[in-house]
Design a protein around this motif. Structure first.
Motif, PDB file in Angstrom:
ATOM      1  N   ARG B 228       0.813  -1.224   0.000  1.00  0.00           N
ATOM      2  CA  ARG B 228       0.000   0.000   0.000  1.00  0.00           C
ATOM      3  C   ARG B 228       0.841   1.266   0.000  1.00  0.00           C
ATOM      4  N   ARG B 229       2.023   1.197   0.569  1.00  0.00           N
ATOM      5  CA  ARG B 229       2.921   2.352   0.607  1.00  0.00           C
ATOM      6  C   ARG B 229       3.398   2.735  -0.789  1.00  0.00           C
ATOM      7  N   ASN B 230       3.447   1.756  -1.701  1.00  0.00           N
ATOM      8  CA  ASN B 230       3.998   1.995  -3.030  1.00  0.00           C
ATOM      9  C   ASN B 230       3.002   1.588  -4.116  1.00  0.00           C
ATOM     10  N   PHE B 231       1.812   2.182  -4.087  1.00  0.00           N
ATOM     11  CA  PHE B 231       0.809   2.068  -5.147  1.00  0.00           C
ATOM     12  C   PHE B 231       0.275   0.651  -5.342  1.00  0.00           C
ATOM     13  N   GLY B 232       0.636  -0.283  -4.462  1.00  0.00           N
ATOM     14  CA  GLY B 232       0.169  -1.661  -4.603  1.00  0.00           C
ATOM     15  C   GLY B 232       1.074  -2.541  -5.441  1.00  0.00           C
ATOM     16  N   PHE B 233       2.234  -2.013  -5.862  1.00  0.00           N
ATOM     17  CA  PHE B 233       3.122  -2.789  -6.738  1.00  0.00           C
ATOM     18  C   PHE B 233       3.763  -3.965  -6.001  1.00  0.00           C
ATOM     19  N   SER B 234       3.572  -5.171  -6.555  1.00  0.00           N
ATOM     20  CA  SER B 234       4.287  -6.334  -6.037  1.00  0.00           C
ATOM     21  C   SER B 234       5.357  -6.783  -7.023  1.00  0.00           C
ATOM     22  N   GLY B 235       5.396  -6.131  -8.172  1.00  0.00           N
ATOM     23  CA  GLY B 235       6.402  -6.425  -9.189  1.00  0.00           C
ATOM     24  C   GLY B 235       6.386  -5.278 -10.178  1.00  0.00           C
ATOM     25  N   ASN B 236       7.283  -5.327 -11.168  1.00  0.00           N
ATOM     26  CA  ASN B 236       7.389  -4.203 -12.102  1.00  0.00           C
ATOM     27  C   ASN B 236       6.051  -3.770 -12.700  1.00  0.00           C
ATOM     28  N   ASP B 237       5.278  -4.724 -13.179  1.00  0.00           N
ATOM     29  CA  ASP B 237       4.026  -4.384 -13.853  1.00  0.00           C
ATOM     30  C   ASP B 237       2.824  -4.965 -13.119  1.00  0.00           C
ATOM     31  N   GLN B 238       3.035  -5.391 -11.873  1.00  0.00           N
ATOM     32  CA  GLN B 238       1.982  -6.086 -11.138  1.00  0.00           C
ATOM     33  C   GLN B 238       1.507  -5.224  -9.976  1.00  0.00           C
ATOM     34  N   VAL B 239       0.226  -4.843 -10.025  1.00  0.00           N
ATOM     35  CA  VAL B 239      -0.371  -4.058  -8.941  1.00  0.00           C
ATOM     36  C   VAL B 239      -1.423  -4.931  -8.271  1.00  0.00           C
ATOM     37  N   ASP B 240      -1.235  -5.220  -6.984  1.00  0.00           N
ATOM     38  CA  ASP B 240      -2.119  -6.175  -6.303  1.00  0.00           C
ATOM     39  C   ASP B 240      -3.321  -5.513  -5.645  1.00  0.00           C
ATOM     40  N   LEU B 241      -3.167  -4.236  -5.254  1.00  0.00           N
ATOM     41  CA  LEU B 241      -4.260  -3.574  -4.529  1.00  0.00           C
ATOM     42  C   LEU B 241      -4.158  -2.064  -4.751  1.00  0.00           C
ATOM     43  N   PRO B 242      -5.232  -1.333  -4.427  1.00  0.00           N
ATOM     44  CA  PRO B 242      -5.219   0.103  -4.711  1.00  0.00           C
ATOM     45  C   PRO B 242      -4.374   0.882  -3.701  1.00  0.00           C
ATOM     46  N   GLY B 243      -3.070   0.800  -3.869  1.00  0.00           N
ATOM     47  CA  GLY B 243      -2.166   1.486  -2.950  1.00  0.00           C
ATOM     48  C   GLY B 243      -2.002   2.954  -3.289  1.00  0.00           C
ATOM     49  N   VAL B 244      -1.348   3.652  -2.367  1.00  0.00           N
ATOM     50  CA  VAL B 244      -1.106   5.088  -2.541  1.00  0.00           C
ATOM     51  C   VAL B 244       0.401   5.329  -2.534  1.00  0.00           C
ATOM     52  N   ASN B 245       0.801   6.565  -2.379  1.00  0.00           N
ATOM     53  CA  ASN B 245       2.205   6.869  -2.168  1.00  0.00           C
ATOM     54  C   ASN B 245       2.378   7.304  -0.720  1.00  0.00           C
ATOM     55  N   ALA B 246       2.936   6.418   0.082  1.00  0.00           N
ATOM     56  CA  ALA B 246       3.221   6.777   1.478  1.00  0.00           C
ATOM     57  C   ALA B 246       4.714   6.618   1.733  1.00  0.00           C
ATOM     58  N   LYS B 247       5.516   6.735   0.674  1.00  0.00           N
ATOM     59  CA  LYS B 247       6.959   6.460   0.762  1.00  0.00           C
ATOM     60  C   LYS B 247       7.714   7.536   1.525  1.00  0.00           C
ATOM     61  N   MET B 248       8.745   7.107   2.233  1.00  0.00           N
ATOM     62  CA  MET B 248       9.688   8.039   2.844  1.00  0.00           C
ATOM     63  C   MET B 248      10.894   8.158   1.911  1.00  0.00           C
ATOM     64  N   SER B 249      11.332   9.392   1.666  1.00  0.00           N
ATOM     65  CA  SER B 249      12.493   9.598   0.803  1.00  0.00           C
ATOM     66  C   SER B 249      13.779   9.241   1.543  1.00  0.00           C
ATOM     67  N   GLU B 250      14.847   9.071   0.800  1.00  0.00           N
ATOM     68  CA  GLU B 250      16.144   8.790   1.407  1.00  0.00           C
ATOM     69  C   GLU B 250      16.660   9.988   2.199  1.00  0.00           C
ATOM     70  N   ALA B 251      16.292  11.204   1.778  1.00  0.00           N
ATOM     71  CA  ALA B 251      16.716  12.399   2.526  1.00  0.00           C
ATOM     72  C   ALA B 251      16.080  12.392   3.915  1.00  0.00           C
ATOM     73  N   HIS B 252      14.833  12.002   3.974  1.00  0.00           N
ATOM     74  CA  HIS B 252      14.164  11.932   5.273  1.00  0.00           C
ATOM     75  C   HIS B 252      14.727  10.775   6.099  1.00  0.00           C
ATOM     76  N   ALA B 253      14.985   9.654   5.455  1.00  0.00           N
ATOM     77  CA  ALA B 253      15.582   8.519   6.182  1.00  0.00           C
ATOM     78  C   ALA B 253      16.955   8.904   6.728  1.00  0.00           C
ATOM     79  N   ALA B 254      17.704   9.715   5.963  1.00  0.00           N
ATOM     80  CA  ALA B 254      19.022  10.178   6.426  1.00  0.00           C
ATOM     81  C   ALA B 254      18.875  10.983   7.716  1.00  0.00           C
ATOM     82  N   MET B 255      17.868  11.836   7.784  1.00  0.00           N
ATOM     83  CA  MET B 255      17.637  12.635   8.983  1.00  0.00           C
ATOM     84  C   MET B 255      17.207  11.737  10.135  1.00  0.00           C
TER      85      MET B 255
END
Lengths: 400, 400
Positions: B228-255
């Motif tokens: 769900r954090r990444n649009f529902g992608f379980s593979g390059n072209d495979q979307v399993d569920l109606p996910g959204v974008n809840a991703k944390m960027s690497e800049a935020h992870a660095a902090m």
């Protein structure tokens, strides 16, 4: 990078990979680090890292100038941007939203989550953008919005779509995720429809690590969106509406500003990459590059090939497998079409769709590694490989 | 900082402000810049800025260790974190969710947007956390979740709430936005309920500019959340569920990583700030600091005062106005209580609520500028001012 001399040299058949590391469709651009650091310095020294900070305001002001619009609201990402726009429009539950299936899956996902019904329109063969005539045919009394995408940054048939919106009274939003920098007529993309929504994801022409932009001239919508971005707060203890957190941090705004500073260079580099492909692939039968129209000031961020399996002597998916084996992560786009993705399949029985141009594009398009950050020697090597594959297509297709 | 000698010196009455710049409730901590830069260097050199990057993975692994849980899923912010958790639970529309009104407004907002019904429970007077007995009384056949908050980082009555969840079969999620670092018994907060959700917003004890953490031991839930954090992608072209974008960027992870490295120092500094207030406010009648229990390893991030208007000689809101005029942005919390906020008022007619302990806290609590980044001289000056106001309360209250 050892060029292939024999079919056996192909990695799929046990040969050495062309690249030791994957080459992605869009390697993120990096501005000079000092530029980013200098912006971040101001946030760091003030210890102001989010919540309507000075960098965010500066970024929004510069975007307003770029687009010549009254309001730019930047967000944590483009999905969150569209989410608060949909909330702000207060669309009735079950309302139908017309959008292309030939687009990124996020819009349809969001519609489903918002209790709205995606209605997929076909694309025009030439532009790969939503076909206004198809859209017009799908409008019903339940239609509550139209959300076309400027695919590959190529502006939609904006005039026809705006006329359709005016006639029908259905609000028009543009998914401009690919289209930063492009113009339609004399006006920058960003100034059309009720609002345009851009992605600032790391792989986009202009990026902010992650991020989104809503560009609009509608004052009331902009006010509403600013509330919704920050939990609905209109004052310290005053919450006007059920807002969420769609805020962009100052660190992300710093990256956006730095990338904005170097954007002319980014486009120039992407253009050079595109031209290198144009030269390198010229004359390969059945492999046709889509050519951006210089009049629309394209950002040249995507290098999009269409494969005619018959002419090329091999289908697109076989070619994709060959390339992946070489660590060339060329990608089928938008494959398999949103209307064929698991979360959106249940719609089909209710609303069987015939999307011939969408199917055609889904089955022919191959997006090649490109962008401002790519090494042109890699591009040349990819072109040489594609030519080799083309020249040996019959033998390879027989073996793979 | 000129101390006040006469009531006329108060800024509200035209005197000079104690501080030329606002002092906020929680000035964000900054780790040493080099530490952040070093983490970001690795992302910059790889041009990997988002999408399940190495810094995010490292951050998640370290959080798992800290909490002793199997999964930590970090997100762009805590609201997005709770959003994907609610989606993953597939709660029936109209389901009731029990939560305190004495909490941040975001949870109730999200419930409304998700088509769920917030049902507000009262707090226990001593802890200011959701009262398990009140929660038990509110459980109905429509209850689909319970979401208590560890207010000020003080752990809830976890044992009673877990027992209630076990007996009723209603899933229990903890809002741990304030509670990074705290323990309950021998276990870190993060390991309780079905999942615990932390905020990494810039003003929190541990922060990542913006961000959230979902901590859980449930493998299936974690898998679902990652999709769900990444649009529902379980593979390059495979979307399993109606996910959204809840991703944390690497800049935020660095902090996040940099702040994790210095967290022991952060707590030590916050503790010193707390102790400075304890000393400075000792004996002021009617102004009582809430004392964290050292056994719970508190993060000392909030300095929370309760004002007894009668004893102090002035009500909390008058005091707040006086402080604001001096540029001391002390804050009423959680004021006016979520059940009295515009988006949640319409619930009242259907479900009239009597929340006496919540009302009491809403009307007495004043959160003072604090945290690891505050200057202790400022704290001392604030204490001196509060004592001056207390000593002249009758005169001041008569004038303001």
């Amino acid at each position: 990078m050892t060029p292939k001399r024999r079919v056996d040299n192909l990695a799929l058949f046990g040969g050495e990979r062309l690249f030791s590391e994957p080459r992605h469709v869009n390697k993120p651009n990096s501005p000079p680090r000092e530029l980013f650091d200098r912006y971040l310095d101001t946030a760091w020294s003030a210890a102001w890292f989010s919540n309507d900070g000075p960098l965010l305001r500066r970024f929004e002001a510069r975007l307003c100038e770029q687009f010549d619009v009254r309001h730019c609201i930047v967000t944590c990402n483009a999905t969150a941007a569209l989410d608060i726009v949909l909330q702000a429009l207060r669309l009735p539950p079950g309302g139908e939203v017309i959008l292309p299936s030939y687009t990124f899956v996020s819009t349809a996902n969001l519609l489903r989550l918002a209790g709205l019904k995606p209605v997929f329109c076909d694309i025009a063969a030439d532009s790969m953008n939503a076909d206004p005539e198809q859209c017009a045919r799908l409008i019903s009394s339940d239609t509550v919005a139209i959300i076309p995408t400027h695919v590959w940054g190529v502006p939609c048939d904006i005039d026809a779509l705006e006329a359709l919106s005016d006639q029908s009274g259905v609000p028009l939003l543009f998914d401009a995720a690919h289209a930063y920098g492009a113009v339609h007529g004399t006006r920058r993309i960003g100034g059309f429809g009720l609002a345009e929504i851009f992605s600032l994801h790391a792989t986009k022409a202009l990026h902010a690590f992650e991020g989104g932009i809503i560009a609009t001239d509608d004052d009331a919508l902009a006010d509403d969106l600013r509330l919704r971005r920050n939990f609905g707060f209109s004052g310290n203890d005053q919450v006007d509406l059920p807002g969420v957190n769609a805020k962009m941090s100052e660190a992300h705004a710093a990256m956006g500003l730095a990338n904005l500073d170097v954007f002319a260079r980014t486009i120039a580099a992407s253009r050079l990459c595109h031209e290198t492909y144009e030269q390198g692939l010229r004359g390969i039968p059945g492999l046709v590059l889509r050519m951006p129209d210089p009049a629309s000031q394209p950002n040249y961020h995507y290098v999009v090939a269409e494969l005619d399996a018959q002419q090329f002597g091999m289908d697109r998916d076989t070619l994709t497998r060959l390339l992946f084996a070489e660590n060339i992560w060329a990608r089928r786009y938008f494959y398999p079409g949103v209307h064929r993705m698991t979360p959106h399949l249940p719609l089909a029985p209710q609303a069987p769709v015939s999307l011939p141009q969408t199917e055609r594009a889904c089955n022919r398009v191959l997006v090649l590694p490109a962008g401002a950050a790519i090494d042109l020697d890699d591009v040349r090597a990819i072109c040489t490989l594609l030519r080799f594959i083309s020249e040996n297509a019959a033998v390879i297709a027989g073996r793979s």
